[in-house]
Every structure is written in structure tokens, then in C-alpha cells.
Design an enzyme around this catalytic site. Structure first.
Site, PDB file in Angstrom:
ATOM      1  N   GLN A 194       4.321 -10.960 -20.249  1.00 49.52           N
ATOM      2  CA  GLN A 194       5.101  -9.992 -19.392  1.00 49.52           C
ATOM      3  C   GLN A 194       6.322  -9.277 -19.952  1.00 49.52           C
ATOM      4  O   GLN A 194       6.079  -7.739 -20.148  1.00 49.52           O
ATOM      5  CB  GLN A 194       5.543 -10.248 -18.292  1.00 49.52           C
ATOM      6  CG  GLN A 194       5.486  -9.394 -17.193  1.00 49.52           C
ATOM      7  CD  GLN A 194       4.617  -8.325 -16.371  1.00 49.52           C
ATOM      8  OE1 GLN A 194       3.421  -8.873 -16.704  1.00 49.52           O
ATOM      9  NE2 GLN A 194       4.693  -7.293 -16.804  1.00 49.52           N
TER      10      GLN A 194
ATOM     11  N   HIS B 221       5.897  -6.342 -22.733  1.00 49.65           N
ATOM     12  CA  HIS B 221       5.609  -4.435 -22.523  1.00 49.65           C
ATOM     13  C   HIS B 221       6.545  -3.696 -22.427  1.00 49.65           C
ATOM     14  O   HIS B 221       6.668  -2.904 -23.455  1.00 49.65           O
ATOM     15  CB  HIS B 221       5.615  -4.831 -20.654  1.00 49.65           C
ATOM     16  CG  HIS B 221       3.717  -5.207 -20.921  1.00 49.65           C
ATOM     17  ND1 HIS B 221       2.314  -3.931 -21.135  1.00 49.65           N
ATOM     18  CD2 HIS B 221       3.383  -6.165 -19.931  1.00 49.65           C
ATOM     19  CE1 HIS B 221       1.483  -4.419 -20.727  1.00 49.65           C
ATOM     20  NE2 HIS B 221       1.382  -5.773 -20.261  1.00 49.65           N
TER      21      HIS B 221
ATOM     22  N   GLU C 150       3.539  -8.153  -8.694  1.00 44.85           N
ATOM     23  CA  GLU C 150       3.018  -7.806  -9.346  1.00 44.85           C
ATOM     24  C   GLU C 150       1.535  -8.520  -9.650  1.00 44.85           C
ATOM     25  O   GLU C 150       0.341  -8.644  -9.425  1.00 44.85           O
ATOM     26  CB  GLU C 150       3.056  -6.948 -10.594  1.00 44.85           C
ATOM     27  CG  GLU C 150       1.934  -5.896 -11.184  1.00 44.85           C
ATOM     28  CD  GLU C 150       1.829  -5.019 -12.373  1.00 44.85           C
ATOM     29  OE1 GLU C 150       3.272  -5.409 -12.585  1.00 44.85           O
ATOM     30  OE2 GLU C 150       0.977  -4.822 -13.209  1.00 44.85           O
ATOM     31  N   HIS C 151       1.974  -9.494 -10.753  1.00 41.21           N
ATOM     32  CA  HIS C 151       1.051 -10.442 -11.491  1.00 41.21           C
ATOM     33  C   HIS C 151       1.630 -12.158 -10.439  1.00 41.21           C
ATOM     34  O   HIS C 151       2.998 -12.461 -10.985  1.00 41.21           O
ATOM     35  CB  HIS C 151       1.394 -10.682 -12.489  1.00 41.21           C
ATOM     36  CG  HIS C 151       0.410  -9.583 -13.308  1.00 41.21           C
ATOM     37  ND1 HIS C 151       2.236  -8.002 -13.784  1.00 41.21           N
ATOM     38  CD2 HIS C 151      -0.197  -9.343 -13.812  1.00 41.21           C
ATOM     39  CE1 HIS C 151       1.057  -7.657 -14.456  1.00 41.21           C
ATOM     40  NE2 HIS C 151      -0.371  -7.926 -14.120  1.00 41.21           N
TER      41      HIS C 151
ATOM     42  N   ASP D 173      -5.831  -9.751 -17.381  1.00 44.05           N
ATOM     43  CA  ASP D 173      -5.711  -8.080 -18.281  1.00 44.05           C
ATOM     44  C   ASP D 173      -6.908  -7.131 -18.482  1.00 44.05           C
ATOM     45  O   ASP D 173      -6.903  -5.696 -18.266  1.00 44.05           O
ATOM     46  CB  ASP D 173      -4.295  -7.736 -18.990  1.00 44.05           C
ATOM     47  CG  ASP D 173      -2.874  -8.449 -18.701  1.00 44.05           C
ATOM     48  OD1 ASP D 173      -3.053  -7.898 -17.282  1.00 44.05           O
ATOM     49  OD2 ASP D 173      -2.242  -9.341 -19.112  1.00 44.05           O
TER      50      ASP D 173
ATOM     51  N   HIS E 156      -9.944  20.853  25.818  1.00 46.39           N
ATOM     52  CA  HIS E 156     -10.586  19.413  25.725  1.00 46.39           C
ATOM     53  C   HIS E 156     -10.912  19.071  26.758  1.00 46.39           C
ATOM     54  O   HIS E 156     -12.878  18.775  26.764  1.00 46.39           O
ATOM     55  CB  HIS E 156      -9.704  18.585  25.081  1.00 46.39           C
ATOM     56  CG  HIS E 156      -9.196  18.348  24.067  1.00 46.39           C
ATOM     57  ND1 HIS E 156      -8.448  19.969  23.547  1.00 46.39           N
ATOM     58  CD2 HIS E 156      -8.708  17.762  22.470  1.00 46.39           C
ATOM     59  CE1 HIS E 156      -7.674  19.587  22.400  1.00 46.39           C
ATOM     60  NE2 HIS E 156      -8.248  18.010  21.559  1.00 46.39           N
TER      61      HIS E 156
END
Lengths: 431, 431
Positions: free
Chosen positions: B259, B262, B327-328, B361, B420
């Protein structure tokens, strides 16, 4: 009102005023709303009290006054006539029953040896529902937002509603009570959206904000999107009726006006394959307009954004409808289910001559929060899906990782992400 | 890197830098992007050519040059080594197979006499996929966006990708080819998002824009949201690993670094019930960092936004994880399925010791486009649902309208919407 033939050479030009009637967010509105959000984020309750006192003409002195307590809600419920309460209860029940069918389950796929894959469905923990104040403060809006959240399993439902001059519709509070709303705050506008998104000492931060509102509310939702979830950006409302010459012109006229009475930016459109039917509807609209208590709003809407269009075929009418992507679409034809497969863009589809739009507005069951202004191209009706989120589940055994490991390492290499490859390689004794 | 005990008195304060690491959109970025969108809406292709020549250092003279044609794509496919192509093909197949399981069906409920209710599912007609250029131009991003769109049944998939200095990764074009992308344009940034949202003479208007991008792309997506659909607002990426002292410290260290490599804003967090395991992972991270080609990025991320936390129990670790909404999320524990019910907020959950994040991934099957920065509280992984929309179906017979008519009229009255009520009353001979 426009009366056009779809083959008219300047049809597109003439029709464009209706398509482009939505308000664009000006730089000024954007800046004002941005300022309010920053202020609420920074000063919290204090900012909230200031804006609420200023915009809603209140005299709140402390944050505790922002909450509408249980006693006030119970008093409102007691003030609503029993028959109205019964109708609201029926609506809550029917809306809940429909939305139950939307619930999706956590699943796990076990078809492949060594690798389990799936999707976990979890309700949002806490959501905020925006309910407009003043004249457009509708109990049905509360039901349509709160019930799907409750059905989804949301733990806490927070409602915000401005009370201009201190007033609130008791039926709105009753609807909140019946729908399972947990807490209610008397705040509105961009400041209410900001409070829900950021949290203050008094108003808890939510995971998602839903519900209709004016341009300030819509802009605030847009700006906090990403910090919290939002449902959709609502614009002016519309109805489109497709007709094949069957049915009763007076009924269609009444349906067009039920949309037109909402507000002056509303648009009501009939597209028919039968010119004389169209002419009869035009005459009926004129006649019925004179009988409405909200005549001035309905007339302004009909004159500026009403249209009757003659098409050569139902296929042509459906193609036109798909271009408009109407919020409400009535298939006022002899065989509505025959036409259904051709409809690709619409918020809600009302089938046949006995399903006026109003039938779906309150208690048929489906949600009345629908994509407007052509956004049915990509938005869906508010649903239980809006109140859950999903997580992927990925489970490899040693064998599974061995089987796919080399390809994982290869793609990681292709992307220049060496550490990605190494996290696989170190387990498999590669490299 | 922080090494904390979850019971430390100033845990929250120390940890807050990691939670608040996302870039906030400045007023200046907002104004710049708003200007670019207005410019593209007004001047169309001309504006697009100007921005593209300026930002990507190209010399385009006409709009036809914006498109990457079939020949260029075929040449790219031919330039990718056969084994890489095979790995990408495997990824496309597996991602397609997983996403097929997400497809939902049009349904119609027939349990109630006289009233049919349902939900029609329709693919979006045309979508736009944003693929970043330069170093972070990943073929897997193309696959993860295009394949769900194709599985959903989207008629036309448009891809945009900037080509700084004229360069594009051939594997990206190959992935587009394998995934079913229909047309590709060499544009990027806010101008590309604007073109997709508004349409120009050359780039057709789409219904939804998906895909990752920098702060300008993210802001543009936020501002066009409502005009088109968007997937989510992506922020910096993160991984959280929950551990119970079982497993191998070197494996967890490798996952944390996958991670961290990145980007410098990425965050890698381990929470373990075993302090000595945590210490061993810390030592392993240091050791493995020295072996990485992207060491400087990974080290910056780990030093600034890495953390190892000691928790008293797995329950405590899960509660912490839910607060982070990572996220993960790796459940690197002996019994990951036992822990699963406690996980309420996570983009993707990687089960057990043989499922490193990297396995998800590329080609396990689930999408790698996941909610970041705590937005897993309300966002879901990109899915087939993002590429369809729903329409409600409401069909009353005369009997059905008679049964519910009075309640519809009552609620309409309660809301002051007389027309209506009349649209129902006129059909039933009421009033």
C-alpha cells in the site's frame, strides 16, 4: 403551452426552453454555500444558531433549543385528525412493504475451489433526512426518505426541517413519528446540510444526507458529497404522458395539472399519436385550470413549460420520452406492458389509464423521490440501496494463491508496483 | 511511524494526523475547475485542444487528433508481450465473471390483487471512463472500470486518458481493447471530465463518468455531478490489517508496503492483539523497505502515515477498524470468517493469511475501485449497479384505484395539492 408536431422542422429549437429550464448554480450561490459550510464546520452549534435565528426568524439562545423533543412530537401527533393519521399509517405500511423487496443479501460464491468471493451488505449507521419547511413541507417526503432507511436497517435516522417563524406542519412530525425517525432538529438550508455532514456538538455527523430542498440545499449537498453520501441532486419536476388516442382527455388533463400545480418550473408534456385527442386535452386543461385553488402556479407552469406533441407512432413517442428521461412517465395507452420494453429512461412508469401519477406519490409503495430534469438517464429512484453499502469479500487458500500468484506478480510488474508483487512472492517463496 | 497502544490517553490526538490526511479542495482549485468546465461547455473542442496542447505539451491542430484510432490501439496490443497480454486477459475474464453475479433483474410483484408494482433495470446508454496518464496509468484501472460497464450492458464505453508528451502506456490501450472500450480520446484533467459531461462536437456526452484522478479531476467530477452520474470521490488510499498474533510478520510487512508504495499520502496500519508480533512487523518493514525500488515513496508514506497499534481484543480491533472504514481491510487472523460479522465499514475485506491485498488488486474478480479515506461508511466498491439505473413500475386497475383512492385524495388534501386529488377523483367520480 407549445402544441407541436414532432416532425416540425424547428421542433428541437422550440422545445429546448423546456429542456433547459433548470436553474444553474451561480458562482455566487456556490461561494455563499461554501462559506456557510466552512462556518458551520468551524463554529459548530454557534454558527447553526446564528443562521437559524437569522433565516428562520427564531430567537434561540442555546443549542438545546435546536432539537424538537419527544413531547413536541407527541403533541403534533395528537393534533393530526385520526383519518389523516390513518392515511399516513397506510402509506408507511405500503411503502415499507415495497421497499422490503429491494433488500439485497450478503452473498458468497463457492463455485471455484480455493477461492471464495462475495459481497457483504451492511446498513449505513446513521443518516440525515432533509425535509423542507414552509408551504412545501410534506409528510410524504418524510415517509419516502425515512421508511427506506428504516427498512435498510439504519441504526439512527436524524431529520432536519426548518421552522420559518417557528412553525412546522404537525403532519410532518406525525409522519416522522410513524416512519421511525429517531431525532429531529429545527434547522434548514445549507447550514443544516453542513451540520449533518460535519457534525456539531448537538447534531451528530451522519453517513448520508437525503431529501429535497432549494438551490442552497442542493448546492450544499453537492459540496459535501464525498465527505458524506447524498441521494441525488433534485431539479424541477416533470411529467410526460404517452398516449395512443385511447382513454379520456379529461383524465390526462387532470394528470398534467397535478404536476403543474407543484411549482412554476414544473413541466407537463403530453405526446400522443392522435392529434384530435391532443386538442381535446388542451381544451380540458384550460377548463380544469379555472377550477384549481392553485390556479396561478399551475397556469404559469402550463403556459411556460407545458407541451402537447403529436407523434407518428408509439415507437417515436417512446424514443422522444427516452430523450427527455422524465421523472414521471404515464403510459396512457391500451397496451402499456407492450410498450414497457421500449422505455429506457424514466424515474417512475405509471401503467395504463387507471394509474394517475398521484397514485404513486403517496402510497402505492414505490418511492416518490425520483430523478428529475433528465437525470433518469443515470439516477434511480431513492431505494433501500441508498441506505446500505457493500464490501467485497476475497478469500484465498494457499492453493488459490499458488494458482493465480504468477499472474498477479506479472500484472504488478507491468504496472511497476514491485511491492505488490513481493507481497505475493514472499508467501509463495518466489523471487 | 506511530507505535501506539489503543488505550494510550492521547491516542485520538496522535492518530488524527492519519485520519485527516486527505487534501481539501481549495477555493482556488474549485474556481479553476469551474472556469475550465464553463470554457469546455462554451467553446467545445476548441477549448479541449487548447488545454490538451498546454497541459500535455501536444501540438494538436484539429479535433480529429483527439481520438486514438483503431490502428493505434492495434499497434499497442501488438507491442505488449504475449505473457502480459495473457495475464490481462485472465484478469478481464475473472473480473467479468465476478461482476456477472452482481446483475440484478427487473422484477414485478404480483402478490396484491389489482395493483402491480415493480422495478425495471436498464443499462446506462453511454459512460465515460477516466484513466490517469503518466506513471500512474494502469491497465488494471481500465479493466476495473470498463468490464463492469460492459457486463451491465452499456451500449457505448468512452475512455479518456491524457498522454503527457504524447506518451501512453501500450498496456493501457491493450486493456481497453480486451475490456470492450468503444472509443478512446487523448484528453485528461478537468477538461476531459467536462467534455464527457457536456459533450463536444467530437466527444459524445455520456451518462456517467467513473475512474480515478488527481484533485482537478476529482473536483471536476464533483461539479458535474447531477449533470451526469459519477462513481465516487477518490482520496488517498489505505490498508488496515487486523491481526491476532497468528501468521508471519514478514508477510504482513510486505502487505503494508504494497500500500505504502502507491503514493506518499497512502496509509498503512496494523492493529494487533499481540505486541511482540507488532514489533516484529515494524522490524520487517524496515528491512523490506531497503529492498524496494520505490523505497522513497514507500518510506515517506510509512514514516508519515504508517501505524502499528496494540489492541486488547479482536472486538476492540474491529471497532477501531469500523471507525477508520478502511479501503482495504485484511483479516490476518486464524478465524477471519468468525470476525466478519463485526466488520461494518470496509471497501474490500481480505480474509486470512493467504489473501494479500494484491490478490484483489488485479484478478481475483471483485473491483479494485474502492471507497477511500473513510468513505466506506457510505460508498460501495464500483459495481455493475453503477452502470444501470432503475425505474419504478406502478400499475393500478380500476379496482385498485377504487380501493386506495380515498386515502390518496386524503393525503393530497393534507399537503394542499388539490389537483393531485382531482386526478384520482375525476376517474372515480368523486367530488
Amino acid at each position: 403551452m407549445l402544441f407541436l408536431d414532432i416532425t416540425d422542422t424547428d421542433f428541437d429549437r422550440q422545445f429546448s426552453a423546456i429542456l433547459n429550464r433548470s436553474e444553474e448554480t451561480s458562482a455566487q450561490v456556490l461561494e455563499t454555500v461554501r462559506g456557510i459550510i466552512t462556518d458551520v464546520r468551524t463554529r459548530g452549534d454557534e454558527a447553526l444558531i446564528d443562521y437559524t435565528n437569522r433565516f428562520d426568524r427564531l430567537n434561540l439562545t442555546d443549542a438545546a433549543g435546536l432539537e424538537i423533543g419527544r413531547q413536541e412530537v407527541e403533541a403534533a401527533v395528537a393534533a393530526v385528525p385520526a383519518e389523516d393519521l390513518a392515511a399516513l399509517k397506510l402509506a408507511v405500511e405500503r411503502v415499507a412493504r415495497f421497499h422490503e423487496k429491494q433488500k439485497s443479501q450478503t452473498w458468497l460464491s463457492t463455485e471455484e475451489p480455493d477461492i471464495l468471493l462475495g459481497q457483504k451488505v451492511t446498513p449505513l449507521d446513521r443518516v440525515g433526512i432533509y425535509v423542507p419547511g414552509g408551504k412545501a413541507s410534506y409528510p410524504s417526503s418524510v415517509i419516502m426518505n425515512a421508511v427506506p432507511a428504516r427498512v435498510a436497517g439504519v441504526r439512527e435516522i436524524i431529520m432536519v426541517c426548518p421552522t420559518p417563524g417557528g412553525e412546522i406542519n404537525p403532519a410532518v412530525l406525525a409522519a416522522a413519528h410513524l416512519s421511525g425517525v429517531h431525532r429531529i432538529f429545527r434547522v434548514g438550508g445549507a447550514q443544516a446540510v453542513a451540520a449533518l455532514a460535519c457534525g456539531t456538538a448537538t447534531i451528530p455527523r451522519v453517513d448520508k444526507v437525503t431529501g429535497p430542498g432549494n438551490i442552497y440545499v442542493a448546492t450544499a449537498k453537492q459540496l459535501v458529497f464525498g465527505q458524506v453520501g447524498i441521494d441525488m441532486i433534485a431539479g424541477p419536476s416533470e411529467i410526460l404522458v404517452i398516449n395512443d388516442g385511447t382513454g379520456t382527455p379529461a383524465h390526462i388533463a387532470a394528470d398534467l395539472l397535478s404536476q403543474a400545480e407543484h411549482d412554476e418550473l414544473a413541466s407537463s408534456i403530453l405526446i400522443t399519436t392522435d392529434r384530435s385527442f391532443g386538442e381535446a386535452v388542451a381544451a380540458e386543461v384550460e377548463y380544469q385550470l379555472g377550477q384549481l385553488s392553485r390556479e396561478s402556479i399551475a397556469r404559469a407552469s402550463w403556459e411556460k413549460f407545458g407541451a402537447i406533441i403529436v407523434a407518428g407512432s408509439l415507437e417515436e413517442a417512446a424514443a422522444f420520452s427516452n430523450r427527455i428521461a422524465p421523472e414521471h412517465l404515464e403510459l396512457a395507452v391500451a397496451d402499456p406492458f407492450g410498450l414497457l420494453p421500449r422505455i429506457t429512461n424514466a424515474g417512475a412508469i405509471f401503467m395504463g389509464h387507471w394509474t394517475p401519477e398521484a397514485a404513486g406519490d403517496y402510497l402505492a409503495g414505490p418511492n416518490h423521490t425520483l430523478p428529475t430534469g433528465g437525470t433518469a438517464r443515470f439516477f434511480s429512484p431513492l431505494s433501500v440501496d441508498d441506505f446500505v453499502k457493500k464490501s467485497s469479500i476475497i478469500s484465498f487458500s494457499e492453493q488459490g494463491l499458488k494458482r493465480l500468484g504468477n499472474d498477479i506478480v506479472r500484472i504488478a510488474g507491468l504496472e511497476g508496483l514491485e511491492a505488490h508483487g513481493k507481497s505475493v512472492g514472499i508467501r509463495l517463496g518466489l523471487g
